[in-house]
Design an enzyme around this catalytic site. Structure first.
Site, PDB file in Angstrom:
ATOM      1  N   GLY A   1       0.807  -0.993   0.043  1.00 21.26           N
ATOM      2  CA  GLY A   1       0.013  -0.083  -0.008  1.00 21.26           C
ATOM      3  C   GLY A   1       0.970   1.258   0.026  1.00 21.26           C
ATOM      4  O   GLY A   1       2.028   1.184   0.535  1.00 21.26           O
ATOM      5  N   VAL A   2       0.240   2.163  -0.444  1.00 21.86           N
ATOM      6  CA  VAL A   2       1.112   3.513  -0.778  1.00 21.86           C
ATOM      7  C   VAL A   2       1.135   4.093   0.697  1.00 21.86           C
ATOM      8  O   VAL A   2       0.473   4.096   1.650  1.00 21.86           O
ATOM      9  CB  VAL A   2       0.413   4.671  -1.685  1.00 21.86           C
ATOM     10  CG1 VAL A   2      -1.038   5.054  -1.002  1.00 21.86           C
ATOM     11  CG2 VAL A   2       1.181   5.580  -1.939  1.00 21.86           C
TER      12      VAL A   2
ATOM     13  N   GLU B   1      -0.991  -1.563  -7.372  1.00 21.93           N
ATOM     14  CA  GLU B   1      -1.400  -0.499  -7.887  1.00 21.93           C
ATOM     15  C   GLU B   1      -0.461   0.728  -8.094  1.00 21.93           C
ATOM     16  O   GLU B   1      -0.796   1.496  -8.901  1.00 21.93           O
ATOM     17  CB  GLU B   1      -2.849  -0.382  -7.343  1.00 21.93           C
ATOM     18  CG  GLU B   1      -2.612   0.006  -6.020  1.00 21.93           C
ATOM     19  CD  GLU B   1      -3.881   0.338  -5.232  1.00 21.93           C
ATOM     20  OE1 GLU B   1      -5.199   0.376  -5.868  1.00 21.93           O
ATOM     21  OE2 GLU B   1      -4.103   0.447  -3.918  1.00 21.93           O
TER      22      GLU B   1
ATOM     23  N   ASN C   1     -10.016   8.211   4.412  1.00 21.16           N
ATOM     24  CA  ASN C   1      -9.635   8.253   2.963  1.00 21.16           C
ATOM     25  C   ASN C   1     -10.535   7.438   2.162  1.00 21.16           C
ATOM     26  O   ASN C   1     -11.412   7.925   1.788  1.00 21.16           O
ATOM     27  CB  ASN C   1      -8.175   7.652   2.690  1.00 21.16           C
ATOM     28  CG  ASN C   1      -7.003   8.495   3.427  1.00 21.16           C
ATOM     29  OD1 ASN C   1      -7.203   9.591   3.036  1.00 21.16           O
ATOM     30  ND2 ASN C   1      -5.974   8.220   3.935  1.00 21.16           N
TER      31      ASN C   1
ATOM     32  N   GLY D   1      -7.441   0.035  -3.322  1.00 22.78           N
ATOM     33  CA  GLY D   1      -7.372  -1.180  -3.806  1.00 22.78           C
ATOM     34  C   GLY D   1      -6.791  -2.233  -2.779  1.00 22.78           C
ATOM     35  O   GLY D   1      -6.738  -3.262  -2.937  1.00 22.78           O
TER      36      GLY D   1
END
Length: 483
Positions: free
Chosen positions: A258-259, A285, A375, A379
């Protein structure tokens, strides 16, 4: 197809102000963008500055920049927003109830727009580095842009001169066919190319082309802190054991992160790990700064994503030496990058974070106290559910250690106990595979909860156990628990 100029053929050039003036005030607008990059900037700003009374519905592939989720919100121009957001003004508006927000797992948004009736779009506004009469080349993200271009009857393209034309080298545009006769996606390895660098469209759709040179306003990552580094070290130890244990990893290790700053810390540990001659591959992603480091150190075979979700510094670094990186990067539409069948096919180890996790490994990724949106699910659901191993990694506490992120029962659930295999905090690693609920709870308390909060968590579990049941709970105590 390789293009050498920004514009080719007879295209209808216009200004952002003129385009904005022609849009109906209640338009449903599909916009490009994912990971806060690759989104249209000039037309949204013109809409925000137009002094018109607007009630727009905005649908994006993922997070976008300030020109949309700040300027349009502050102009009171957005009525509805789908399916993800990450900026404070929009977050406040959603929590105040002045913007209606609908959260979705992002892999299916393209299909839901194109076939499922999520919205009835009026126009798609997308950013590109080049375009012609019936094609465009996306910029720093792809996201849902191909599906949005197909779905809208009207298309507006922003040609951004601040984005390098060389970005065409990283794009691999492939669109799945329509259900119910959709064929399997013919991608056999993460680094394979199965599509084109451009998105094709009916030239009758193209209403206007606007030229801009406004850069992205991308993510701002903090430096990894001590907890991030300890979590990353625990993850590395877990992966090293899995490489020895499972035949799935005999040839390669396929990862998704995850980012965020924790993701960069995790990549740093993998960069330093001895993979025993295996290929290390990123299939996720978002491509973020830590992957630039891994490419530079020749520690990663290939990367596949839908967005170059780099920080401003990372984007400048990438653009300044783009030829060094582009052979190792492939950007795909979100319905390919996040496709459940491909995540399963490649045996991806999925690593995502959360706001909090309960004693039985149910995960809340999006809402504080069960009510206030932060947020969006993004994904994470795609990868948590379909990854070969699903890891939830997060610090054990928040608010300078005053509150535990391991709680008796979460008040909002994004990912259930069935989706999470492993929980990792800076305290340790809890491998939850094959455990019953009571066993999961014991292991999470002992391995992942902060020592300060373990006694209260044990007390809660003991008191709940008196009532029996497969998953022991004391709902009244769980709701009021604040430690």
């Amino acid at each position: 197809m390789r293009v050498e100029s920004r514009l080719t053929g007879e295209v209808p050039l216009s200004t952002a102000a003129d385009v904005a003036a022609d849009l109906p005030p209640d338009s449903t607008i599909l916009v490009s963008g994912f990971g806060s990059v690759g989104y249209p900037k000039a037309v949204p700003l013109a809409l925000a500055e137009s002094d018109r009374e607007l009630s727009l519905t905005i649908v994006s592939g993922g997070s976008v920049g300030a020109e949309i989720d700040e300027a349009l919100v502050e102009a009171d121009a957005i009525e509805r927003r789908f399916p993800y957001q990450s900026r404070a003004p929009l977050r406040r508006a959603v929590n105040q109830g002045t913007v209606a927000f609908h959260d979705r797992n992002v892999s299916g948004v393209g299909d839901e727009v194109q076939y499922g009736g999520l919205v009835d779009p009026d126009v798609a506004i997308v950013e590109a580095v080049a375009a012609g009469e019936d094609w465009l080349i996306p910029s720093t993200s792809i996201g849902q842009t191909p599906a949005f271009v197909e779905s809208a009857e009207v298309l507006i393209i922003e040609i951004n001169h601040a984005q390098p034309l060389e970005l065409q080298e990283v794009h691999d545009i492939y669109r799945p066919g329509a259900p119910p006769n959709r064929e399997p996606i013919p991608l056999t390895t993460p680094g394979e190319r199965i599509g084109d660098p451009c998105i094709r469209f009916d030239p009758e759709k193209l209403q206007a082309v606007v030229e801009t040179e406004r850069p992205d306003t991308p993510y701002s990552f903090r430096d990894p802190n001590g907890a991030d580094r300890e979590i990353a070290q625990n993850f590395r130890r877990f992966i090293e054991e899995e490489l020895d244990r499972s035949v799935v990893f005999d040839e390669s290790l396929n990862l998704q992160f995850g980012v965020g700053s924790l993701g960069n810390a995790l990549m740093s540990e993998i960069d330093a790990m001895d993979a025993g001659g295996r290929d290390v591959v990123y299939y996720g992603e978002v491509f973020q700064d830590g992957l630039l480091d891994m490419i530079e150190s020749d520690r990663i075979e290939t990367t596949s994503a839908t967005s170059l979700a780099l920080s401003e510094e990372g984007q400048q670094r990438f653009f300044a030496d783009i030829d060094r990186y582009i052979d190792s990067i492939t950007l795909r539409p979100c319905d390919i990058s996040n496709n459940p069948a491909l995540i399963d096919r490649f045996g991806v180890v999925a690593v995502n974070s959360a706001l909090e996790v309960d004693l039985y490994s149910n995960v809340n990724s999006t809402h504080i106290n069960g009510t206030r949106l932060m947020n969006g699910v993004g994904g994470s659901g795609d990868f948590n559910r379909h990854g070969f191993i699903s890891v939830c990694a997060l610090p054990s506490t928040v608010s300078d250690g005053e509150k535990s992120r391991i709680v008796p029962m979460i008040l909002h659930t994004d990912h259930t106990e069935h989706d999470i295999d492993v929980l990792i905090t800076e305290q340790g690693t809890a491998d939850l595979r094959g455990l019953c609920p009571r066993e999961r709870a014991d292991r999470i308390i002992e391995q992942c909860a902060h020592p300060t909060f373990r006694p209260n968590l044990r007390e809660y579990l003991s008191r709940s156990d008196e009532g029996g049941g497969h998953i022991p709970h004391d709902p009244e105590a769980a709701v009021s628990w604040d430690h």
